[in-house]
Design a protein around this motif. Structure first.
Motif, PDB file in Angstrom:
ATOM      1  N   CYS A 156      32.004  77.485  11.685  1.00 22.53           N
ATOM      2  CA  CYS A 156      32.467  76.971  10.408  1.00 22.53           C
ATOM      3  C   CYS A 156      31.763  77.729   9.290  1.00 22.53           C
ATOM      4  O   CYS A 156      30.520  77.745   9.244  1.00 22.53           O
ATOM      5  CB  CYS A 156      32.203  75.473  10.280  1.00 22.53           C
ATOM      6  SG  CYS A 156      32.828  74.722   8.764  1.00 22.53           S
ATOM      7  N   GLN A 157      32.534  78.390   8.442  1.00 24.16           N
ATOM      8  CA  GLN A 157      32.004  79.142   7.305  1.00 24.16           C
ATOM      9  C   GLN A 157      30.954  80.171   7.731  1.00 24.16           C
ATOM     10  O   GLN A 157      29.918  80.339   7.101  1.00 24.16           O
ATOM     11  CB  GLN A 157      31.424  78.181   6.266  1.00 24.16           C
ATOM     12  CG  GLN A 157      32.455  77.222   5.688  1.00 24.16           C
ATOM     13  CD  GLN A 157      31.857  76.248   4.701  1.00 24.16           C
ATOM     14  OE1 GLN A 157      30.642  76.181   4.526  1.00 24.16           O
ATOM     15  NE2 GLN A 157      32.702  75.464   4.027  1.00 24.16           N
ATOM     16  N   GLY A 158      31.229  80.832   8.841  1.00 23.45           N
ATOM     17  CA  GLY A 158      30.359  81.894   9.315  1.00 23.45           C
ATOM     18  C   GLY A 158      29.112  81.438  10.044  1.00 23.45           C
ATOM     19  O   GLY A 158      28.273  82.263  10.412  1.00 23.45           O
ATOM     20  N   ILE A 159      28.962  80.135  10.282  1.00 17.84           N
ATOM     21  CA  ILE A 159      27.775  79.588  10.941  1.00 17.84           C
ATOM     22  C   ILE A 159      28.181  78.993  12.288  1.00 17.84           C
ATOM     23  O   ILE A 159      29.218  78.325  12.399  1.00 17.84           O
ATOM     24  CB  ILE A 159      27.106  78.514  10.066  1.00 17.84           C
ATOM     25  CG1 ILE A 159      26.653  79.137   8.738  1.00 17.84           C
ATOM     26  CG2 ILE A 159      25.919  77.877  10.773  1.00 17.84           C
ATOM     27  CD1 ILE A 159      26.055  78.145   7.764  1.00 17.84           C
ATOM     28  N   VAL A 205      21.598  75.897  15.610  1.00 20.78           N
ATOM     29  CA  VAL A 205      22.401  76.527  14.556  1.00 20.78           C
ATOM     30  C   VAL A 205      22.006  77.993  14.447  1.00 20.78           C
ATOM     31  O   VAL A 205      20.822  78.327  14.393  1.00 20.78           O
ATOM     32  CB  VAL A 205      22.190  75.816  13.212  1.00 20.78           C
ATOM     33  CG1 VAL A 205      23.094  76.430  12.136  1.00 20.78           C
ATOM     34  CG2 VAL A 205      22.457  74.325  13.340  1.00 20.78           C
ATOM     35  N   SER A 206      23.030  78.868  14.435  1.00 17.92           N
ATOM     36  CA  SER A 206      22.811  80.303  14.203  1.00 17.92           C
ATOM     37  C   SER A 206      23.464  80.673  12.877  1.00 17.92           C
ATOM     38  O   SER A 206      24.682  80.888  12.819  1.00 17.92           O
ATOM     39  CB  SER A 206      23.421  81.120  15.352  1.00 17.92           C
ATOM     40  OG  SER A 206      22.815  80.790  16.589  1.00 17.92           O
ATOM     41  N   VAL A 214      22.589  83.366   1.332  1.00 14.76           N
ATOM     42  CA  VAL A 214      23.655  83.681   2.281  1.00 14.76           C
ATOM     43  C   VAL A 214      24.235  82.407   2.866  1.00 14.76           C
ATOM     44  O   VAL A 214      25.442  82.290   3.071  1.00 14.76           O
ATOM     45  CB  VAL A 214      23.120  84.603   3.400  1.00 14.76           C
ATOM     46  CG1 VAL A 214      24.216  84.920   4.409  1.00 14.76           C
ATOM     47  CG2 VAL A 214      22.547  85.882   2.805  1.00 14.76           C
ATOM     48  N   TYR A 215      23.401  81.433   3.124  1.00  8.28           N
ATOM     49  CA  TYR A 215      23.837  80.119   3.595  1.00  8.28           C
ATOM     50  C   TYR A 215      22.934  79.062   2.964  1.00  8.28           C
ATOM     51  O   TYR A 215      21.796  79.345   2.580  1.00  8.28           O
ATOM     52  CB  TYR A 215      23.780  80.029   5.124  1.00  8.28           C
ATOM     53  CG  TYR A 215      22.407  80.257   5.706  1.00  8.28           C
ATOM     54  CD1 TYR A 215      21.550  79.189   5.974  1.00  8.28           C
ATOM     55  CD2 TYR A 215      21.952  81.545   5.979  1.00  8.28           C
ATOM     56  CE1 TYR A 215      20.285  79.399   6.494  1.00  8.28           C
ATOM     57  CE2 TYR A 215      20.691  81.765   6.505  1.00  8.28           C
ATOM     58  CZ  TYR A 215      19.865  80.687   6.757  1.00  8.28           C
ATOM     59  OH  TYR A 215      18.608  80.905   7.278  1.00  8.28           O
ATOM     60  N   LEU A 216      23.444  77.847   2.851  1.00  8.37           N
ATOM     61  CA  LEU A 216      22.700  76.758   2.238  1.00  8.37           C
ATOM     62  C   LEU A 216      22.039  75.927   3.329  1.00  8.37           C
ATOM     63  O   LEU A 216      22.720  75.326   4.163  1.00  8.37           O
ATOM     64  CB  LEU A 216      23.643  75.894   1.395  1.00  8.37           C
ATOM     65  CG  LEU A 216      24.425  76.644   0.306  1.00  8.37           C
ATOM     66  CD1 LEU A 216      25.348  75.683  -0.435  1.00  8.37           C
ATOM     67  CD2 LEU A 216      23.479  77.345  -0.665  1.00  8.37           C
ATOM     68  N   ARG A 276      25.188  69.034   8.115  1.00  9.34           N
ATOM     69  CA  ARG A 276      26.337  69.067   9.029  1.00  9.34           C
ATOM     70  C   ARG A 276      25.868  69.042  10.486  1.00  9.34           C
ATOM     71  O   ARG A 276      26.467  68.371  11.325  1.00  9.34           O
ATOM     72  CB  ARG A 276      27.174  70.312   8.766  1.00  9.34           C
ATOM     73  CG  ARG A 276      28.317  70.472   9.774  1.00  9.34           C
ATOM     74  CD  ARG A 276      29.197  71.652   9.441  1.00  9.34           C
ATOM     75  NE  ARG A 276      30.079  71.340   8.340  1.00  9.34           N
ATOM     76  CZ  ARG A 276      30.313  72.143   7.312  1.00  9.34           C
ATOM     77  NH1 ARG A 276      29.696  73.309   7.240  1.00  9.34           N
ATOM     78  NH2 ARG A 276      31.133  71.799   6.357  1.00  9.34           N
ATOM     79  N   ALA A 277      24.801  69.767  10.804  1.00 12.09           N
ATOM     80  CA  ALA A 277      24.288  69.772  12.167  1.00 12.09           C
ATOM     81  C   ALA A 277      23.831  68.385  12.587  1.00 12.09           C
ATOM     82  O   ALA A 277      24.038  67.961  13.730  1.00 12.09           O
ATOM     83  CB  ALA A 277      23.137  70.771  12.295  1.00 12.09           C
TER      84      ALA A 277
END
Length: 510
Positions: free
Chosen positions: A302-305, A319-320, A367-369, A376-377
């Motif tokens: 989701c959204q590159g993650i 999470v990556s 790059v990510y929040l 979300r995780a």
């Protein structure tokens, strides 16, 4: 349909079925084996009255050109996280195919004393097999790794029965050469008439998979232990300023322990297509409080993650984010997360602990929040645990579970064991677990049935007592009905016991 549709989410479930959701509202569902797909078109693309439902169901390898690009992207994601890849020749580009006469699925890794691990520019550790058929790369964080290996394309079941999964004749005991799949074996097969003909040429391709160091498939345990050994020495050298690699103890590992059996491609056609189940409910709704999938989730993009569930005694989520770092929840306290990242300038790993109730503020331009990602995780692992409690028994096994294609992963310790797990023992344990699950499911049915019978008898007794208190005459046939109910209950219980015996007998033959 637009072939370059933007992807919003990709979800793989524990049975390895796949769902792809597109921005325009379309959905693509892939069966666990990858052989078949169902496409739910977006509302605006339904132009014909006969296509009111907007559903297209086809065999994956025979998909029309309009959907080919969607299937190629979906299979690439599936093969990266599935236990076995599905590699139909029709969906693999010509430049990705490599000819071969025979690929040995057995590869050998270097000994500890001879291993020459490579240090990548970003701090990753690279280990290659002796023949170069497989490569393992441990991320700079030391918490996840990727593998790249040669794999023969999916074949018909008749071919697999004749030649085996490695591409050679069954019973062929040809010794593995150092160059493995890189060189073509120019052997000749002679018929009874002494006329020699060149063997048929087959094709292979390169497969890339991504794994967590928290749970490791058995075929990657030894090469991962090599990579972690050099990774630990590299981090120690950076922290202590001493050359500890040469001084560290290197265990003596036998050649058999250094052998790995590479994953093989699934057959072209599924032997159990009747077990393909299709989902018609969006697993990720727009409402923030209801964006949890109803089935057991394995991997989500989701959204590159990438969000990955690592099942075990206490499930965790990993999470990556895409920057070589890893965020993992605590196995016992899922409200806590640890962020593992590598400081390239200092050549040192950093660990930061978060709690969902006190996350760091998001910084514009990141790059990510971190806050949104961890939140979300946390919701995903909470939904997984809740679904795990509700779905104690699977109603119907998937086509892969039916055919026993899965490999049992092992949970790694801080320092992975140097012994390679025997896959035969894993399969035996897995068969026993499967048998126990089936028996437990039948016992659960009997338990529920007995509860219903006890409730109905109790309800009948209360009605009879109430009738006697009111002076209402009872029907003389009630005793006969009770006897009939008891007889039916005994018959159904006996039938359930016979079903359990049949299940145990069938499982023992596997």
């Amino acid at each position: 349909m637009e072939t370059r549709a933007a992807v919003s989410t990709m979800v793989m479930y524990e049975d390895e079925s796949l769902e792809v959701h597109y921005v325009d509202g379309a959905q693509l569902q892939l069966s666990p084996c990858g052989c078949e797909f169902l496409l739910l078109k977006a509302a605006e693309s339904r132009t014909h009255s006969r296509q009111a439902m907007g559903r297209v169901r086809q065999r994956t390898r025979f998909t029309i050109s309009e959907y080919k690009e969607l299937l190629v992207a979906a299979l690439a994601f599936r093969n990266k996280y599935a236990s076995q890849p599905y590699l139909p020749e029709e969906l693999i580009s010509a430049e990705s195919k490599k000819p071969f006469f025979r690929i040995d699925s057995n590869v050998y890794w270097p000994d500890w004393s001879l291993s020459e691990a490579e240090l990548g520019p970003g701090g990753e550790i690279i280990v290659r097999s002796k023949g170069g058929e497989a490569t393992l790369m441990l991320a700079s964080s030391g918490e996840d790794f990727s593998v790249e290996f040669m794999c023969n394309l999916s074949q018909n079941q008749s071919y697999r029965d004749t030649y085996g999964s490695s591409g050679g004749l069954k019973g062929d005991q040809t010794e593995h050469t150092p160059n493995g799949g890189k060189e073509l074996t120019q052997s000749m097969s002679c018929s009874s008439t002494n006329i020699c003909t060149q063997p048929k040429m087959y094709q292979s391709t390169t497969v890339v998979q991504h794994h967590s160091c928290y749970t490791v498939p058995s075929m990657w345990v030894y090469p991962l232990s090599l990579a972690r050994y050099y990774w630990t020495a590299h981090v120690s050298d950076a922290e202590d300023g001493a050359e500890t690699t040469s001084k560290a103890h290197k265990p003596d590992i036998s050649s058999e322990a250094r052998r790995s059996l590479l994953p093989q491609a699934l057959p072209l056609t599924c032997p159990s297509p009747h077990l393909h189940r299709w989902k018609f409910k969006d697993p990720l709704a727009t409402d923030e409080d209801s964006d949890l999938p109803t089935d057991l989730l394995k991997v989500m993009w989701c959204q590159g993650i990438i969000y990955r569930i690592l099942n075990g005694t206490d499930p965790v989520i990993e999470v990556s984010p895409g920057d070589e770092s890893v965020i993992r929840s605590n196995a016992v306290l899922n409200g806590y997360f640890t962020h593992y990242k590598y400081d390239l300038r200092r050549k040192k790993r950093k660990e930061v602990t978060y709690h969902v109730s006190s996350l760091p503020p998001d910084v514009l331009g990141q790059v990510y929040l971190v806050s949104s990602t961890v939140t979300r995780a946390s919701r995903l692992i909470a939904g997984y645990i809740q679904a795990l409690q509700l779905l104690k028994f699977s109603v119907m096994p998937s086509c892969l579970q039916k055919e026993r294609h899965f490999f049992k992963p092992v949970v790694c310790e801080e320092k992975p064991s140097h012994a390679v797990i025997d896959e035969q023992d894993v399969n035996v344990k897995q068969t026993a677990d499967w048998r126990s699950d089936l028996v437990a499911a039948e016992l659960e049915k009997m338990k529920r049935f007995n509860i219903l019978m006890e409730y109905s008898q109790l309800q009948g007794s209360r009605e009879k007592e109430l009738a006697e208190l009111e002076g209402t005459p009872t029907d003389a046939t009630e005793d006969q009905l009770d006897e009939k109910c008891i007889a039916e209950a005994l018959q159904r219980t006996s039938k359930a016991i016979q079903d359990i015996d049949a299940i145990i007998s069938a499982a023992s033959m596997i």
